[in-house]
Design a protein around this motif. Sequence first.
Motif, PDB file in Angstrom:
ATOM      1  N   LEU A 137     -33.133  57.376  64.088  1.00 40.20           N
ATOM      2  CA  LEU A 137     -31.974  56.766  64.753  1.00 40.20           C
ATOM      3  C   LEU A 137     -31.366  55.595  63.983  1.00 40.20           C
ATOM      4  CD1 LEU A 137     -32.953  56.629  68.546  1.00 40.20           C
ATOM      5  CD2 LEU A 137     -31.851  58.460  67.264  1.00 40.20           C
ATOM      6  N   THR A 138     -32.198  54.850  63.261  1.00 43.98           N
ATOM      7  CA  THR A 138     -31.699  53.629  62.627  1.00 43.98           C
ATOM      8  C   THR A 138     -31.891  53.627  61.112  1.00 43.98           C
ATOM      9  OG1 THR A 138     -33.790  52.384  62.841  1.00 43.98           O
ATOM     10  CG2 THR A 138     -32.284  52.345  64.747  1.00 43.98           C
ATOM     11  N   ASN A 139     -32.072  54.802  60.531  1.00 47.17           N
ATOM     12  CA  ASN A 139     -32.305  54.916  59.080  1.00 47.17           C
ATOM     13  C   ASN A 139     -33.471  54.054  58.620  1.00 47.17           C
ATOM     14  OD1 ASN A 139     -30.170  56.745  58.583  1.00 47.17           O
ATOM     15  ND2 ASN A 139     -28.711  55.061  58.667  1.00 47.17           N
ATOM     16  N   ASN A 140     -34.463  53.941  59.502  1.00 50.76           N
ATOM     17  CA  ASN A 140     -35.684  53.174  59.232  1.00 50.76           C
ATOM     18  C   ASN A 140     -35.430  51.675  59.092  1.00 50.76           C
ATOM     19  OD1 ASN A 140     -38.350  53.814  59.411  1.00 50.76           O
ATOM     20  ND2 ASN A 140     -38.695  53.943  57.224  1.00 50.76           N
ATOM     21  N   LYS A 141     -34.276  51.224  59.545  1.00 48.33           N
ATOM     22  CA  LYS A 141     -33.966  49.789  59.512  1.00 48.33           C
ATOM     23  C   LYS A 141     -34.163  49.210  60.908  1.00 48.33           C
ATOM     24  CE  LYS A 141     -30.527  50.456  55.892  1.00 48.33           C
ATOM     25  NZ  LYS A 141     -29.084  50.488  55.576  1.00 48.33           N
ATOM     26  N   PRO A 142     -34.590  47.945  61.001  1.00 48.17           N
ATOM     27  CA  PRO A 142     -34.731  47.329  62.320  1.00 48.17           C
ATOM     28  C   PRO A 142     -33.372  47.161  62.992  1.00 48.17           C
ATOM     29  CG  PRO A 142     -35.116  45.718  60.583  1.00 48.17           C
ATOM     30  CD  PRO A 142     -34.970  47.042  59.910  1.00 48.17           C
ATOM     31  N   TYR A 143     -33.341  47.389  64.311  1.00 48.95           N
ATOM     32  CA  TYR A 143     -32.089  47.276  65.065  1.00 48.95           C
ATOM     33  C   TYR A 143     -32.396  46.568  66.389  1.00 48.95           C
ATOM     34  CZ  TYR A 143     -27.515  48.565  66.905  1.00 48.95           C
ATOM     35  OH  TYR A 143     -26.235  48.515  67.416  1.00 48.95           O
ATOM     36  N   CYS A 144     -31.727  45.459  66.626  1.00 50.24           N
ATOM     37  CA  CYS A 144     -31.987  44.657  67.823  1.00 50.24           C
ATOM     38  C   CYS A 144     -31.363  45.305  69.057  1.00 50.24           C
ATOM     39  CB  CYS A 144     -31.442  43.248  67.642  1.00 50.24           C
ATOM     40  SG  CYS A 144     -31.833  42.159  69.020  1.00 50.24           S
ATOM     41  N   ILE A 145     -32.187  45.531  70.083  1.00 52.49           N
ATOM     42  CA  ILE A 145     -31.678  46.098  71.338  1.00 52.49           C
ATOM     43  C   ILE A 145     -31.640  45.059  72.455  1.00 52.49           C
ATOM     44  CG2 ILE A 145     -32.360  48.462  70.776  1.00 52.49           C
ATOM     45  CD1 ILE A 145     -34.790  48.053  72.702  1.00 52.49           C
ATOM     46  N   ASN A 146     -32.225  43.897  72.200  1.00 53.32           N
ATOM     47  CA  ASN A 146     -32.139  42.796  73.165  1.00 53.32           C
ATOM     48  C   ASN A 146     -32.451  41.485  72.445  1.00 53.32           C
ATOM     49  OD1 ASN A 146     -31.755  42.247  76.133  1.00 53.32           O
ATOM     50  ND2 ASN A 146     -33.639  41.106  75.777  1.00 53.32           N
ATOM     51  N   GLY A 147     -31.577  40.492  72.646  1.00 56.12           N
ATOM     52  CA  GLY A 147     -31.796  39.183  72.037  1.00 56.12           C
ATOM     53  C   GLY A 147     -31.015  38.938  70.763  1.00 56.12           C
ATOM     54  N   ASN A 148     -29.886  39.646  70.592  1.00 58.22           N
ATOM     55  CA  ASN A 148     -29.060  39.439  69.393  1.00 58.22           C
ATOM     56  C   ASN A 148     -28.665  37.980  69.204  1.00 58.22           C
ATOM     57  OD1 ASN A 148     -28.227  42.068  67.953  1.00 58.22           O
ATOM     58  ND2 ASN A 148     -28.027  42.613  70.109  1.00 58.22           N
ATOM     59  N   HIS A 149     -28.223  37.341  70.294  1.00 58.80           N
ATOM     60  CA  HIS A 149     -27.782  35.947  70.198  1.00 58.80           C
ATOM     61  C   HIS A 149     -28.933  35.024  69.816  1.00 58.80           C
ATOM     62  CE1 HIS A 149     -24.202  37.310  72.508  1.00 58.80           C
ATOM     63  NE2 HIS A 149     -23.616  36.390  71.775  1.00 58.80           N
ATOM     64  N   ARG A 150     -30.123  35.309  70.340  1.00 60.89           N
ATOM     65  CA  ARG A 150     -31.264  34.438  70.042  1.00 60.89           C
ATOM     66  C   ARG A 150     -31.659  34.523  68.570  1.00 60.89           C
ATOM     67  NH1 ARG A 150     -34.962  36.290  74.938  1.00 60.89           N
ATOM     68  NH2 ARG A 150     -33.283  37.806  75.199  1.00 60.89           N
ATOM     69  N   ILE A 151     -31.622  35.739  68.019  1.00 62.82           N
ATOM     70  CA  ILE A 151     -31.906  35.874  66.585  1.00 62.82           C
ATOM     71  C   ILE A 151     -30.828  35.172  65.776  1.00 62.82           C
ATOM     72  CG2 ILE A 151     -32.090  37.480  64.636  1.00 62.82           C
ATOM     73  CD1 ILE A 151     -33.342  39.523  66.513  1.00 62.82           C
ATOM     74  N   PHE A 152     -29.574  35.378  66.158  1.00 57.22           N
ATOM     75  CA  PHE A 152     -28.458  34.780  65.427  1.00 57.22           C
ATOM     76  C   PHE A 152     -28.524  33.258  65.475  1.00 57.22           C
ATOM     77  CE2 PHE A 152     -24.070  33.147  65.281  1.00 57.22           C
ATOM     78  CZ  PHE A 152     -23.721  33.591  64.017  1.00 57.22           C
ATOM     79  N   GLU A 153     -28.803  32.701  66.651  1.00 51.50           N
ATOM     80  CA  GLU A 153     -28.877  31.246  66.795  1.00 51.50           C
ATOM     81  C   GLU A 153     -30.058  30.682  66.013  1.00 51.50           C
ATOM     82  OE1 GLU A 153     -26.714  29.062  68.131  1.00 51.50           O
ATOM     83  OE2 GLU A 153     -25.414  30.815  68.367  1.00 51.50           O
ATOM     84  N   ALA A 154     -31.196  31.391  66.045  1.00 53.51           N
ATOM     85  CA  ALA A 154     -32.370  30.946  65.284  1.00 53.51           C
ATOM     86  C   ALA A 154     -32.059  30.934  63.788  1.00 53.51           C
ATOM     87  CB  ALA A 154     -33.558  31.854  65.574  1.00 53.51           C
ATOM     88  N   TYR A 155     -31.297  31.933  63.351  1.00 52.36           N
ATOM     89  CA  TYR A 155     -30.902  32.016  61.946  1.00 52.36           C
ATOM     90  C   TYR A 155     -29.919  30.899  61.600  1.00 52.36           C
ATOM     91  CZ  TYR A 155     -28.625  33.938  57.770  1.00 52.36           C
ATOM     92  OH  TYR A 155     -28.096  34.118  56.505  1.00 52.36           O
ATOM     93  N   ARG A 156     -28.936  30.702  62.466  1.00 50.51           N
ATOM     94  CA  ARG A 156     -27.907  29.681  62.225  1.00 50.51           C
ATOM     95  C   ARG A 156     -28.492  28.272  62.243  1.00 50.51           C
ATOM     96  NH1 ARG A 156     -22.378  29.736  65.673  1.00 50.51           N
ATOM     97  NH2 ARG A 156     -23.745  29.033  67.338  1.00 50.51           N
ATOM     98  N   ASN A 157     -29.521  28.063  63.083  1.00 49.26           N
ATOM     99  CA  ASN A 157     -30.133  26.737  63.207  1.00 49.26           C
ATOM    100  C   ASN A 157     -31.273  26.509  62.208  1.00 49.26           C
ATOM    101  OD1 ASN A 157     -28.434  26.189  65.373  1.00 49.26           O
ATOM    102  ND2 ASN A 157     -29.910  26.939  66.888  1.00 49.26           N
ATOM    103  N   ASN A 158     -31.489  27.514  61.338  1.00 50.69           N
ATOM    104  CA  ASN A 158     -32.571  27.419  60.347  1.00 50.69           C
ATOM    105  C   ASN A 158     -33.940  27.195  60.985  1.00 50.69           C
ATOM    106  OD1 ASN A 158     -30.979  27.707  57.920  1.00 50.69           O
ATOM    107  ND2 ASN A 158     -30.204  25.637  58.289  1.00 50.69           N
ATOM    108  N   ASP A 159     -34.157  27.832  62.137  1.00 50.04           N
ATOM    109  CA  ASP A 159     -35.471  27.746  62.774  1.00 50.04           C
ATOM    110  C   ASP A 159     -36.519  28.380  61.864  1.00 50.04           C
ATOM    111  OD1 ASP A 159     -34.191  26.610  64.907  1.00 50.04           O
ATOM    112  OD2 ASP A 159     -34.309  28.395  66.196  1.00 50.04           O
TER     113      ASP A 159
END
Length: 199
Positions: A137-159
């Motif tokens: 389904l995802t060409n063996n790549k990880p795909y977020c099905i819940n928590g997109n904003h939390r990952i994005f915010e953690a990335y943006r905030n350099n957590d």
Amino acid sequence: MESNIQLYETESQYFSPNKHFISRIKEMEKKSVHGAKVAKKWLKTLNQSLNNETYPVIHPIGHETFSLYVEYPSGVFEYALDIDGATSLIKEEGIKPVQFSPSNIIDAVNQSNINKNPNRIKPNHKNPVMVIQSQYLTNNKPYCINGNHRIFEAYRNNDEQIEVYVFKDLEFVPFFYNVLSKETYYLEIDYHNVVNDNR
């Protein structure tokens, strides 16, 4: 980058599961003797139990689900995933999360579909961050099905780290909200194995 969700939502409405199944069945029949046996099994399944399935699925009010859209030669299919049910399974099975550096999991997020206006974001953290990874389904790549904003915010905030529940291939089958999603996924696994001569 423009969001493709609206396009997929529209196109998926016109998807014909019956045509998709018949197309896959015919391809498997032609591939090999083994493929013909697998195709026969799926033709029986299609005739006995899938013709009465409703598509697209009706998502229940008050129950968190997720639509994963996958492009096939026959069109865009909507896989319906039960996020509340996945959370219950995590608790029941005592499944543990994986610690990720946000920079190592940000690619699981479709950033074109992220609402980046903080005034329009409605936090909903009752369910954990979940990622699926499937060669079918995802060409063996990880795909977020819940928590997109939390990952994005953690990335943006350099957590330093974020907890993510990761499910691969057959591990997330229990998350499918409807029978048609589950059976279509199993069909794709069989189709992939027949075409690539894997048994």
